[in-house]
Design an enzyme around this catalytic site. Structure first.
Site, PDB file in Angstrom:
ATOM      1  N   ASP A   8       4.188  -4.072   0.120  1.00  0.00           N
ATOM      2  CA  ASP A   8       4.159  -2.751  -0.499  1.00  0.00           C
ATOM      3  C   ASP A   8       5.425  -2.013  -0.062  1.00  0.00           C
ATOM      4  O   ASP A   8       6.281  -2.573   0.629  1.00  0.00           O
ATOM      5  CB  ASP A   8       2.888  -2.002  -0.089  1.00  0.00           C
ATOM      6  CG  ASP A   8       2.466  -0.956  -1.114  1.00  0.00           C
ATOM      7  OD1 ASP A   8       3.230  -0.704  -2.069  1.00  0.00           O
ATOM      8  OD2 ASP A   8       1.380  -0.377  -0.962  1.00  0.00           O
ATOM      9  N   HIS A  60       4.271  -3.514  -5.003  1.00  0.00           N
ATOM     10  CA  HIS A  60       4.432  -2.066  -5.149  1.00  0.00           C
ATOM     11  C   HIS A  60       4.759  -1.664  -6.576  1.00  0.00           C
ATOM     12  O   HIS A  60       5.684  -2.207  -7.201  1.00  0.00           O
ATOM     13  CB  HIS A  60       5.558  -1.577  -4.235  1.00  0.00           C
ATOM     14  CG  HIS A  60       5.912  -0.141  -4.470  1.00  0.00           C
ATOM     15  ND1 HIS A  60       5.104   0.901  -4.056  1.00  0.00           N
ATOM     16  CD2 HIS A  60       6.973   0.440  -5.096  1.00  0.00           C
ATOM     17  CE1 HIS A  60       5.659   2.058  -4.388  1.00  0.00           C
ATOM     18  NE2 HIS A  60       6.784   1.800  -5.035  1.00  0.00           N
ATOM     19  N   HIS A 104       0.349   1.448   3.500  1.00  0.00           N
ATOM     20  CA  HIS A 104       0.165   2.879   3.772  1.00  0.00           C
ATOM     21  C   HIS A 104      -1.315   3.210   3.864  1.00  0.00           C
ATOM     22  O   HIS A 104      -2.172   2.431   3.420  1.00  0.00           O
ATOM     23  CB  HIS A 104       0.802   3.716   2.658  1.00  0.00           C
ATOM     24  CG  HIS A 104       0.300   3.334   1.300  1.00  0.00           C
ATOM     25  ND1 HIS A 104      -0.885   3.824   0.781  1.00  0.00           N
ATOM     26  CD2 HIS A 104       0.788   2.476   0.370  1.00  0.00           C
ATOM     27  CE1 HIS A 104      -1.084   3.306  -0.419  1.00  0.00           C
ATOM     28  NE2 HIS A 104      -0.090   2.474  -0.695  1.00  0.00           N
ATOM     29  N   HIS A 115      -2.078   7.348  -0.301  1.00  0.00           N
ATOM     30  CA  HIS A 115      -2.794   7.376  -1.575  1.00  0.00           C
ATOM     31  C   HIS A 115      -3.580   6.075  -1.670  1.00  0.00           C
ATOM     32  O   HIS A 115      -3.470   5.205  -0.800  1.00  0.00           O
ATOM     33  CB  HIS A 115      -1.839   7.501  -2.765  1.00  0.00           C
ATOM     34  CG  HIS A 115      -0.955   6.309  -2.969  1.00  0.00           C
ATOM     35  ND1 HIS A 115       0.161   6.068  -2.186  1.00  0.00           N
ATOM     36  CD2 HIS A 115      -1.030   5.268  -3.844  1.00  0.00           C
ATOM     37  CE1 HIS A 115       0.731   4.937  -2.571  1.00  0.00           C
ATOM     38  NE2 HIS A 115       0.026   4.432  -3.574  1.00  0.00           N
ATOM     39  N   GLU A 134      -6.122   0.738  -0.048  1.00  0.00           N
ATOM     40  CA  GLU A 134      -5.502  -0.557  -0.313  1.00  0.00           C
ATOM     41  C   GLU A 134      -5.669  -1.512   0.864  1.00  0.00           C
ATOM     42  O   GLU A 134      -5.846  -2.723   0.681  1.00  0.00           O
ATOM     43  CB  GLU A 134      -4.031  -0.330  -0.657  1.00  0.00           C
ATOM     44  CG  GLU A 134      -3.883   0.409  -1.980  1.00  0.00           C
ATOM     45  CD  GLU A 134      -2.482   0.924  -2.246  1.00  0.00           C
ATOM     46  OE1 GLU A 134      -1.505   0.210  -1.910  1.00  0.00           O
ATOM     47  OE2 GLU A 134      -2.354   2.038  -2.802  1.00  0.00           O
TER      48      GLU A 134
END
Length: 276
Positions: A8, A60, A104, A115, A134
C-alpha cells in the site's frame, strides 16, 4: 521459500498527505519512488532470508503506482486493476508468508492518512463484530488462505492496530503520527534498514500455517451514503442493519472478494475525492 508482498502507499516512509499518494498530487511522483524504496527494502530482506520467489502486489488506489523499472529484480510485480482479490491478488496457499508494506490504520483512527479502503466513503467496518480496516481484513483473509502475515510496515498507529489483531506479527514504524496529515518522520535510510532487518528476521523461521476451516463469517460495513447501502441490497445475500449499514455472511476468502464487488458498486455511485 515463496514470499508475498502486499504494498500500500499511505504508510510508506516520508508520506503524509493526499498529494503524496494520489496520481494527480503534486508530490505523487516522489511518493511512488518512496513506495518502491520501502518495497525494495522488504525484498532485500526476503532475499537475505533465502526466498526463492517473491511476488509484489501493487495494492494502492489505481494499483499502477510501482514502476517496474525501479523494483528489485528479484521480485515479480502484479500491477493494474480490476483485481478480483484486490490488495491480496495472487496470494495462494503455496506462499510461505505475507508481508504488508506501507499499510495504514482504519477509518476513525488518528493515524496518518487513515481510512478503510475508500477514503471517507466507508465509515466503519466489522468482521464478526470486531472493528477492522484494511489491516484486519487482510490478516483474516490471509489466515483463511493458510498464509501467515509476518511483517507489517506503516506509521505507529498502523503498527498498533496490527499488534492488537495479532501480536506475533513483527511491525516496523517508519513514521509517528502527529495528526491525520502530519507525522514525525523516521530518516529514510534508517527506516529502510529496519524494514530489511525485520523481514529477514521474521522469515528465518516462518510460521507456516494451514488454512483455517471455512466457517461462516459476517462482514458489516457502514457507508457514508445511504444510496450506496440501498443499492447493495440488490446483491443476493446482502441485508440491511440500518439505512447506511449492510452486512453479509460467508466464508473467507470469498467474502473478501464479495467486498470488492461492493466497493466497485460504491465507486460507480460516488464521485468524491478521498481524505477530505
Amino acid at each position: 521459500m515463496r514470499i508475498y508482498i502486499s504494498a500500500d502507499m499511505e504508510g510508506v516512509t516520508g508520506l503524509v498527505d493526499a498529494d503524496d499518494v494520489q496520481p494527480d498530487g503534486r508530490d505523487y511522483e516522489r511518493g511512488r519512488l518512496m513506495m518502491a524504496e520501502d518495497v525494495n527494502a522488504a525484498v532485500r530482506g526476503a532475499v537475505a532470508a533465502g526466498a526463492t520467489e517473491i511476488t509484489v502486489n501493487d495494492a494502492h488506489g489505481p494499483m499502477r503506482n510501482l514502476l517496474p523499472e525501479f523494483l528489485h529484480p528479484a521480485a515479480r510485480l502484479i500491477r493494474g486493476k480490476p483485481k478480483h482479490m484486490g490488495m491480496l491478488e495472487g496470494l495462494t496457499p503455496e506462499h510461505d508468508a505475507v508481508i504488508c508494506v506501507g499499510y495504514h490504520s482504519r477509518a476513525g483512527a488518528l493515524g496518518v492518512l487513515s481510512h478503510s479502503f475508500m477514503g471517507h466513503e466507508i465509515e466503519d467496518m466489522w468482521l464478526d463484530g470486531r472493528p477492522v480496516g484494511e489491516i484486519g481484513l487482510a490478516h483474516a483473509t490471509a489466515a483463511a488462505i493458510g498464509v501467515p502475515v509476518t511483517v507489517l510496515t506503516g506509521d505507529d498507529c498502523a503498527c498498533a492496530e496490527m499488534t492488537e489483531c495479532d501480536a506475533s506479527v513483527r511491525t516496523v514504524a517508519v513514521k509517528y503520527a502527529r495528526d491525520r496529515f502530519a507525522a514525525d518522520l523516521r530518516p529514510a535510510e534508517e527506516a529502510h534498514a529496519a524494514i530489511e532487518k525485520a523481514v529477514t528476521f521474521s522469515l528465518s523461521t516462518p510460521p507456516k500455517t494451514s488454512a483455517a476451516p471455512a466457517t461462516p463469517t459476517t462482514l458489516r460495513v457502514r457507508w457514508q451514503s445511504a444510496s450506496v447501502a440501498s443499492t447493495l441490497l440488490g446483491i443476493p445475500g446482502v441485508t440491511s442493519a440500518d439505512s447506511r449499514t449492510v452486512q453479509a455472511q460467508g466464508t473467507l476468502p470469498g467474502l473478501y472478494r464479495l467486498f470488492g464487488v461492493w466497493m466497485r458498486v460504491a465507486a460507480s455511485l460516488t464521485n468524491q475525492a478521498p481524505y477530505c
